[in-house]
Write a protein that holds these residues in place. Structure first.
Motif, PDB file in Angstrom:
ATOM      1  N   LEU A  27     -18.448  34.546  -9.453  1.00  0.00           N
ATOM      2  CA  LEU A  27     -18.227  33.155  -9.095  1.00  0.00           C
ATOM      3  C   LEU A  27     -17.006  32.547  -9.771  1.00  0.00           C
ATOM      4  O   LEU A  27     -16.482  31.535  -9.296  1.00  0.00           O
ATOM      5  CB  LEU A  27     -19.473  32.321  -9.437  1.00  0.00           C
ATOM      6  CG  LEU A  27     -20.729  32.638  -8.621  1.00  0.00           C
ATOM      7  CD1 LEU A  27     -21.894  31.773  -9.088  1.00  0.00           C
ATOM      8  CD2 LEU A  27     -20.485  32.428  -7.129  1.00  0.00           C
ATOM      9  N   ALA A  28     -16.542  33.155 -10.856  1.00  0.00           N
ATOM     10  CA  ALA A  28     -15.385  32.597 -11.573  1.00  0.00           C
ATOM     11  C   ALA A  28     -14.184  32.354 -10.657  1.00  0.00           C
ATOM     12  O   ALA A  28     -13.536  31.304 -10.754  1.00  0.00           O
ATOM     13  CB  ALA A  28     -14.998  33.491 -12.756  1.00  0.00           C
ATOM     14  N   PRO A  29     -13.849  33.284  -9.739  1.00  0.00           N
ATOM     15  CA  PRO A  29     -12.700  33.028  -8.866  1.00  0.00           C
ATOM     16  C   PRO A  29     -12.901  31.859  -7.908  1.00  0.00           C
ATOM     17  O   PRO A  29     -11.932  31.364  -7.337  1.00  0.00           O
ATOM     18  CB  PRO A  29     -12.546  34.346  -8.079  1.00  0.00           C
ATOM     19  CG  PRO A  29     -13.280  35.376  -8.875  1.00  0.00           C
ATOM     20  CD  PRO A  29     -14.407  34.639  -9.512  1.00  0.00           C
ATOM     21  N   LEU A  30     -14.152  31.440  -7.725  1.00  0.00           N
ATOM     22  CA  LEU A  30     -14.468  30.412  -6.732  1.00  0.00           C
ATOM     23  C   LEU A  30     -14.578  29.018  -7.329  1.00  0.00           C
ATOM     24  O   LEU A  30     -14.795  28.050  -6.591  1.00  0.00           O
ATOM     25  CB  LEU A  30     -15.778  30.759  -6.014  1.00  0.00           C
ATOM     26  CG  LEU A  30     -15.846  32.138  -5.355  1.00  0.00           C
ATOM     27  CD1 LEU A  30     -17.193  32.318  -4.658  1.00  0.00           C
ATOM     28  CD2 LEU A  30     -14.702  32.331  -4.364  1.00  0.00           C
ATOM     29  N   VAL A  31     -14.476  28.903  -8.665  1.00  0.00           N
ATOM     30  CA  VAL A  31     -14.594  27.590  -9.307  1.00  0.00           C
ATOM     31  C   VAL A  31     -13.307  27.262 -10.051  1.00  0.00           C
ATOM     32  O   VAL A  31     -12.568  28.143 -10.469  1.00  0.00           O
ATOM     33  CB  VAL A  31     -15.806  27.532 -10.266  1.00  0.00           C
ATOM     34  CG1 VAL A  31     -17.098  27.798  -9.505  1.00  0.00           C
ATOM     35  CG2 VAL A  31     -15.663  28.521 -11.412  1.00  0.00           C
ATOM     36  N   TRP A  32     -13.069  25.973 -10.226  1.00  0.00           N
ATOM     37  CA  TRP A  32     -11.794  25.533 -10.807  1.00  0.00           C
ATOM     38  C   TRP A  32     -11.611  25.969 -12.250  1.00  0.00           C
ATOM     39  O   TRP A  32     -10.497  26.211 -12.688  1.00  0.00           O
ATOM     40  CB  TRP A  32     -11.695  24.009 -10.697  1.00  0.00           C
ATOM     41  CG  TRP A  32     -11.228  23.553  -9.352  1.00  0.00           C
ATOM     42  CD1 TRP A  32     -11.508  24.124  -8.141  1.00  0.00           C
ATOM     43  CD2 TRP A  32     -10.386  22.441  -9.075  1.00  0.00           C
ATOM     44  NE1 TRP A  32     -10.907  23.432  -7.137  1.00  0.00           N
ATOM     45  CE2 TRP A  32     -10.218  22.397  -7.660  1.00  0.00           C
ATOM     46  CE3 TRP A  32      -9.787  21.477  -9.863  1.00  0.00           C
ATOM     47  CZ2 TRP A  32      -9.451  21.420  -7.045  1.00  0.00           C
ATOM     48  CZ3 TRP A  32      -9.025  20.490  -9.254  1.00  0.00           C
ATOM     49  CH2 TRP A  32      -8.846  20.473  -7.860  1.00  0.00           C
ATOM     50  N   PHE A  33     -12.696  26.045 -13.001  1.00  0.00           N
ATOM     51  CA  PHE A  33     -12.570  26.446 -14.406  1.00  0.00           C
ATOM     52  C   PHE A  33     -12.232  27.937 -14.551  1.00  0.00           C
ATOM     53  O   PHE A  33     -11.817  28.375 -15.624  1.00  0.00           O
ATOM     54  CB  PHE A  33     -13.872  26.156 -15.160  1.00  0.00           C
ATOM     55  CG  PHE A  33     -13.955  24.773 -15.739  1.00  0.00           C
ATOM     56  CD1 PHE A  33     -12.981  24.297 -16.610  1.00  0.00           C
ATOM     57  CD2 PHE A  33     -15.021  23.949 -15.432  1.00  0.00           C
ATOM     58  CE1 PHE A  33     -13.068  23.023 -17.170  1.00  0.00           C
ATOM     59  CE2 PHE A  33     -15.124  22.666 -15.978  1.00  0.00           C
ATOM     60  CZ  PHE A  33     -14.138  22.200 -16.844  1.00  0.00           C
ATOM     61  N   GLY A  70     -16.021  24.154  -5.889  1.00  0.00           N
ATOM     62  CA  GLY A  70     -16.224  24.524  -7.288  1.00  0.00           C
ATOM     63  C   GLY A  70     -15.412  23.702  -8.266  1.00  0.00           C
ATOM     64  O   GLY A  70     -15.109  24.153  -9.362  1.00  0.00           O
ATOM     65  N   SER A  71     -15.082  22.460  -7.872  1.00  0.00           N
ATOM     66  CA  SER A  71     -14.199  21.655  -8.721  1.00  0.00           C
ATOM     67  C   SER A  71     -14.942  20.938  -9.832  1.00  0.00           C
ATOM     68  O   SER A  71     -14.397  20.718 -10.909  1.00  0.00           O
ATOM     69  CB  SER A  71     -13.451  20.624  -7.869  1.00  0.00           C
ATOM     70  OG  SER A  71     -14.377  19.797  -7.183  1.00  0.00           O
ATOM     71  N   ASN A  72     -16.164  20.542  -9.598  1.00  0.00           N
ATOM     72  CA  ASN A  72     -16.883  19.716 -10.570  1.00  0.00           C
ATOM     73  C   ASN A  72     -18.083  20.480 -11.105  1.00  0.00           C
ATOM     74  O   ASN A  72     -19.204  19.995 -11.121  1.00  0.00           O
ATOM     75  CB  ASN A  72     -17.319  18.411  -9.897  1.00  0.00           C
ATOM     76  CG  ASN A  72     -17.498  17.267 -10.872  1.00  0.00           C
ATOM     77  OD1 ASN A  72     -18.515  16.590 -10.885  1.00  0.00           O
ATOM     78  ND2 ASN A  72     -16.509  17.040 -11.707  1.00  0.00           N
ATOM     79  N   LEU A  73     -17.809  21.726 -11.551  1.00  0.00           N
ATOM     80  CA  LEU A  73     -18.896  22.670 -11.803  1.00  0.00           C
ATOM     81  C   LEU A  73     -18.580  23.623 -12.954  1.00  0.00           C
ATOM     82  O   LEU A  73     -17.481  24.170 -13.031  1.00  0.00           O
ATOM     83  CB  LEU A  73     -19.105  23.489 -10.531  1.00  0.00           C
ATOM     84  CG  LEU A  73     -20.301  24.429 -10.457  1.00  0.00           C
ATOM     85  CD1 LEU A  73     -21.603  23.638 -10.371  1.00  0.00           C
ATOM     86  CD2 LEU A  73     -20.167  25.339  -9.239  1.00  0.00           C
ATOM     87  N   ILE A  74     -19.560  23.787 -13.837  1.00  0.00           N
ATOM     88  CA  ILE A  74     -19.524  24.859 -14.839  1.00  0.00           C
ATOM     89  C   ILE A  74     -20.592  25.872 -14.437  1.00  0.00           C
ATOM     90  O   ILE A  74     -21.773  25.535 -14.342  1.00  0.00           O
ATOM     91  CB  ILE A  74     -19.810  24.340 -16.255  1.00  0.00           C
ATOM     92  CG1 ILE A  74     -18.693  23.416 -16.737  1.00  0.00           C
ATOM     93  CG2 ILE A  74     -19.985  25.503 -17.237  1.00  0.00           C
ATOM     94  CD1 ILE A  74     -18.991  22.721 -18.060  1.00  0.00           C
ATOM     95  N   VAL A  75     -20.151  27.092 -14.141  1.00  0.00           N
ATOM     96  CA  VAL A  75     -21.086  28.193 -13.892  1.00  0.00           C
ATOM     97  C   VAL A  75     -21.272  28.916 -15.219  1.00  0.00           C
ATOM     98  O   VAL A  75     -20.329  29.461 -15.777  1.00  0.00           O
ATOM     99  CB  VAL A  75     -20.539  29.171 -12.835  1.00  0.00           C
ATOM    100  CG1 VAL A  75     -21.451  30.394 -12.723  1.00  0.00           C
ATOM    101  CG2 VAL A  75     -20.413  28.486 -11.483  1.00  0.00           C
TER     102      VAL A  75
END
Length: 316
Positions: A27-33, A70-75
């Motif tokens: 999921l890391a590639p899909l979220v802004w962080f 995935g902009s406002n999200l910490i996975v």
């Protein structure tokens, strides 16, 4: 990359799909962080019918979470158990009809505002500044620059965790600041917005003003997650963070932005634990300095790495 949550459930035991179903999906590639673990299953449905049929046939104990841009999200680093639903291109269409905009749940704020401009629909320019999808705006009552989703939404269509499709009016969503009463596991698949008649040139000028204001004040070219904390009543979160001496504060590879103190940054090698831990450090310092207890605006999902390891160990 974080720990995998493990695809312990065989694909043979899951409902058949026409879309794409991926086990242990990063999921890391899909979220802004650009941090965090994997999804036990990542489901990209072909269309609404595919999503509805899948959820209706899925074990009711299996968690379901929708993922937008995935902009406002910490996975978290231990990954996300269950199914993460990501809406693709078939959910990203926007149609203008008079002063109404019919939008797929996967459409971006930039696309919605651009289609509105071309159709001479004013009032949704603020969506240009929210780095997310229609589904996320609807769920969280997304807003910026003095406006919010509740003001322009007419109704939305959701697929509930049971697979049932339901149309909900704006009044049925129980909106408050950055919050709705949409049930957990529900996926917003479309929404209808209504604006007002406007001149396309004036609408573009307002969109340009908003874009320039964001560029000037926010660290847009960094690995960030957008606004970290909700603004408390009568206060600005960034001002409270700044007054508490947190500007530039670091934890591991994470840092409080020097440019806008309500933004956290991944400087390159931060884990999600670094980022979330820094946010908790900031909350503690603000509470000690001003007595205000900041509430997270960023969503934190999934398992901590240690919990994921214990879960894997106990299942062996």
């Amino acid at each position: 990359m974080g720990q995998a949550v493990g695809a312990e459930v065989s694909v043979a035991l899951l409902p058949k799909v026409r879309g794409k179903l991926t086990p242990d999906a990063p999921l890391a590639p899909l979220v802004w962080f650009k941090s965090g673990g994997t999804a036990q299953w990542l489901f990209e449905p072909a269309d609404v019918e595919d999503l509805s049929a899948f959820l209706s046939g899925l074990d009711s104990n299996m968690p379901v979470m929708a993922l937008g841009l995935g902009s406002n999200l910490i996975v978290r680093d231990g990954g996300v158990p269950g199914v993460v639903v990501r809406l693709g291109k078939s959910f990203a269409k926007v149609f203008a009809d008079g002063l109404t905009l019919r939008c797929g749940g996967g459409a971006s704020g930039i696309l919605v505002s651009s289609i509105a401009r071309d159709a001479g629909i004013a009032g949704v320019e603020f969506l240009r500044s929210i780095p997310g999808t229609v589904g996320g705006f609807v769920r969280m009552n997304g807003g910026a620059y003095g406006r919010e989703t509740a003001e322009v939404l007419v109704e939305c269509e959701v697929v509930l965790r049971s697979g049932e499709r339901r149309a909900l009016s704006v009044d049925e969503l129980g909106y408050s600041y950055r919050h709705s009463t949409l049930p957990e596991g529900a996926v917003v698949v479309s929404a209808t917005f209504r604006g007002e008649a406007g001149d396309p040139a004036a609408i573009q000028a307002e969109m340009d003003r908003i874009a320039a204001a964001r560029e000037e004040s926010q660290p847009l070219r960094s690995k960030t997650g957008g606004s970290t904390f909700k603004n408390p009543p009568g206060e600005k979160a960034w001002a409270l963070v700044d007054a508490a001496g947190c500007r530039g504060m670091k934890r591991g590879g994470a840092q409080v932005s020097e440019k806008h103190t309500n933004f956290l940054l991944n400087l390159g090698g931060a884990t999600s634990a670094d980022i979330e831990g820094l946010g908790e450090d900031v909350r503690a310092k603000v509470k000690a300095h001003s007595g205000v207890e900041l509430e997270w605006e960023i969503q934190r999902v999934g398992m901590f790495a240690d919990d994921a390891r214990e879960s894997v160990g106990s299942s062996k």
